[in-house]
Enzyme design. Structure first.
Site, PDB file in Angstrom:
ATOM      1  N   ASP A   9      -7.828  11.023  -0.657  1.00 11.90           N
ATOM      2  CA  ASP A   9      -7.246  10.649  -1.938  1.00 11.90           C
ATOM      3  C   ASP A   9      -7.245   9.128  -1.971  1.00 11.90           C
ATOM      4  OD1 ASP A   9      -5.637   9.963  -4.069  1.00 11.90           O
ATOM      5  OD2 ASP A   9      -3.819  10.954  -3.307  1.00 11.90           O
ATOM      6  N   LYS A  72      -8.480   0.060  -7.860  1.00 12.41           N
ATOM      7  CA  LYS A  72      -8.983   1.278  -8.496  1.00 12.41           C
ATOM      8  C   LYS A  72      -9.083   1.113 -10.018  1.00 12.41           C
ATOM      9  CE  LYS A  72      -8.015   6.239  -8.551  1.00 12.41           C
ATOM     10  NZ  LYS A  72      -7.146   7.260  -7.955  1.00 12.41           N
ATOM     11  N   GLU A 155      -8.964  14.594  -9.414  1.00 11.86           N
ATOM     12  CA  GLU A 155      -7.627  14.655  -8.815  1.00 11.86           C
ATOM     13  C   GLU A 155      -6.821  15.881  -9.280  1.00 11.86           C
ATOM     14  OE1 GLU A 155      -6.146  10.763  -9.667  1.00 11.86           O
ATOM     15  OE2 GLU A 155      -7.553   9.847  -8.250  1.00 11.86           O
ATOM     16  N   ASP A 178       0.765  14.338 -13.624  1.00  9.61           N
ATOM     17  CA  ASP A 178       0.672  13.405 -12.494  1.00  9.61           C
ATOM     18  C   ASP A 178       1.280  12.056 -12.870  1.00  9.61           C
ATOM     19  OD1 ASP A 178      -0.073  11.612 -10.526  1.00  9.61           O
ATOM     20  OD2 ASP A 178      -2.162  12.272 -10.416  1.00  9.61           O
TER      21      ASP A 178
END
Ligand code: AMP
Length: 579
Positions: A9, A72, A155, A178
């Site tokens: 992850d 990211k 994800e 999330d």
């Protein structure tokens, strides 16, 4: 074990790595014991290599301008985030360093399993909304870290796998909510032929727990009489602490002594107060959820499950909002910080074949063991043990100057080796020596696929002999299992007698020569009466052996043991005084 595949992850603030070991997905901790590696890199001013993870993050206070975080967000762009070593570093380059660190953590944790060989394959997760460019950049970052990227996984799909939602019925629909530190994502998935399809995604890449910390910090600052937007760092840290504590507790005492060198602030805050301040940040997720549902063409009640991912979903108010928006209780059975990584590991395990038997926990239908002294069955893994499993025992030589031991792997419930089934056999050589001097470790390991590995090791030389038995340890027809168990019950009495007889005989075989030897050594120093008693007891053991009676043999052994007590004490005394 070259077929190991890592599950990774690669997060905005934290990254995690794991692997399927012995059939179970596990997340691996780095040298500092934490399974979360901050996605941060420190580029040193002068000499030295970049530092990744917690070490980099620690340097942020002192050398903030040399520390890169949250790359990211820039994945797939050409933006330079750092100039170092005579070149420009972008998000992809920095991500390669982070992935390299995760690879290292896994290799260190798995060094025994891999015998120090590199692990070269990985599955990496990305947000569902990442476009091709961002996915390719992630893949290249992996390759640059020395990893073959077997698959890029969404994800929310990984999270759904971790929650076991792949076991739902065909065309089940699930929502993955999330809410992390810096980003919010909502995804609606549909399960088709065992594969998740993303029906819609929505979210905000600038909305997360950090924003809640900001609101709370400002509110605390105002309570302390501060004004303006320049809130001291210590208030930010206190806000984060209070937030996490109030997920479980109703009140939290905020204490900031001498926060500016002079003034102190102290206040007991309640969850109610927290919720009032945090509500507007949390409410911002509502619209995204509604839009995702509408884009998927679904009403909330059409969903079969709603699962929570990301640390911020521990906040009770967040859970209340999810409950309200989706009209159902969210599934909170997994650790929200680890669900995505765990799903990546499961996906990796499925790809490598290490997880095939995951669905059903298999057990050993019959006991497994080896033949020992006197033809007895020595059980190493009892029946009904959940696999995968690894167990071992230490054995020694039964006679002097034996130079090898025959290891017979047996299956069954009977006391005598000959009544059980032989799965295989091999010899393990060792140095000859007196009885009981050799040390041979025997280990039975059954992996998730039911393959039994019998390993024997001479501990003196470290030399191994290995026997691999395909699935016979687990795949036994029900009828055969039943027959074996019935037989063992039927013969329980005689089997037990046989075992006790063998054990008794072994004891006699050990005692008699020792007694003869001792009598010879002590000679006349033993008084006649004592000597006669020992000789009579020894004679009774010999007769008991002839008679074949288990109870007589046991009693005779015991009498001989007792009769030799004085003699044994004399021998010890002699040895001590060096005569
Ligand atoms: P993640 O990006 O999933 O690691 O989420 C990290 C975010 O979750 C950070 O903003 C943390 O402050 C927040 N967080 C972690 N634990 C808790 C908790 N017990 N209660 C509330 N927020 C938490």
């Amino acid at each position: 074990m070259t077929d190991l595949i890592l599950g990774i992850d690669l997060g905005t603030t934290n990254s995690l790595v794991g692997i399927v070991d012995s059939g179970f997905p596990i997340l691996l901790a780095g040298a500092n014991g934490s399974r979360m590696t901050p996605s941060a890199v420190y580029f040193p001013d002068g000499e030295g290599e970049p530092l990744v993870g917690a070490e980099a993050l620690r340097l942020r206070m002192a050398k903030g301008e040399r520390v890169v975080t949250s790359v990211k967000r820039l994945m797939g762009t050409r933006e330079t985030v750092m100039e170092w070593g005579g070149r420009k570093w972008g998000a992809e380059d920095v991500s390669a360093l982070i992935l390299g660190k995760l690879k290292q953590i896994a290799e260190a944790a798995m060094v025994e399993e891999t015998a120090g060989k590199p692990i070269t394959r990985a599955v990496i997760t990305v947000p569902a909304y990442f476009n091709d460019g961002q996915r390719n950049a992630t893949k290249r970052a992996g390759e640059r870290a020395g990893l073959i990227v077997e698959r890029i996984v969404n994800e929310p799909t990984a999270a759904a796998l971790a929650y076991g939602l792949d076991k739902l019925n065909e065309s089940s629909k699930v929502a993955v909510y999330d809410f992390g530190g810096g980003t919010f994502d909502i995804s609606i998935l549909e399960l088709n032929e065992g594969v998740f399809q993303v029906l819609s995604t929505n979210g905000d890449t600038r909305l997360g727990g950090d924003d809640i910390d900001g609101e709370i910090a400002r509110a605390l600052w105002r309570l302390a009489g501060g004004d303006g937007d320049r809130v001291p760092d210590s208030f930010g840290e206190a806000a984060r602490q209070a937030k996490c504590a109030l997920s479980a507790a109703e009140t939290f005492p905020v204490r900031l002594p001498f926060y500016d060198g002079e003034k102190s602030f102290e206040r007991e805050i309640t969850r109610e107060w927290f919720e009032k301040v945090a509500r507007k940040v949390i409410e911002r997720t509502r619209g995204h959820c509604l839009r995702a549902l509408s884009d998927a063409g679904l009403e909330a009640r059409a969903l079969d499950a709603v699962v929570l991912v990301g640390g911020s979903t521990r906040i009770p108010l967040v859970r209340a909002l999810v409950r309200e928006v989706f009209g159902r209780e969210p599934d909170v059975s997994q650790n929200p910080d680890e669900a995505v990584a765990l799903g990546a590991v499961i996906q990796a395990g499925i790809l490598s074949g290490a997880m095939r038997n995951m669905v059903l926990l298999d057990v050993t239908p019959l006991s497994l063991g080896i033949e020992t002294f006197g033809g007895l069955m020595n059980v190493i893994i009892p029946r009904n043990t959940t696999i995968p499993v690894k167990r071992g025992e230490l054995f020694t030589n039964a006679v002097a100057d034996q130079s090898s031991m025959r290891i017979r792997a047996l299956q069954g419930e009977r006391e005598l080796a000959r009544d059980n089934w032989e799965l295989g056999a091999f010899e393990i050589p060792f140095e000859g020596g007196p009885r009981g001097s050799a040390r041979v470790g025997v280990q039975f390991a059954i992996d998730a696929n039911g393959i039994l590995q019998v390993l024997a090791r001479d501990t003196a030389t470290g030399r191994d002999e290995v026997l691999e038995i395909q699935s016979a340890a687990v795949d036994v027809g029900d009828e055969k299992v039943e027959a074996m168990i019935n037989e063992s019950v039927e013969h329980a009495f005689e089997d037990m007698n046989a075992r006790r007889w063998t054990e008794g005989k072994m004891k006699s075989d050990e005692l008699l020569p020792a007694v003869d030897q001792a009598l010879a050594m002590l000679g006349d120093s033993l008084d006649a009466e004592e000597k006669a008693r020992v000789e009579a007891a020894a004679a009774e053991v010999r007769m008991a052996l002839e008679s074949g009676s288990v109870s007589r043999l046991k009693a005779a052994n015991q009498s001989l043991d007792e009769a030799t007590e004085t003699m044994a004490a004399m021998l010890v005394e002699r040895a001590m005084s060096g005569i």
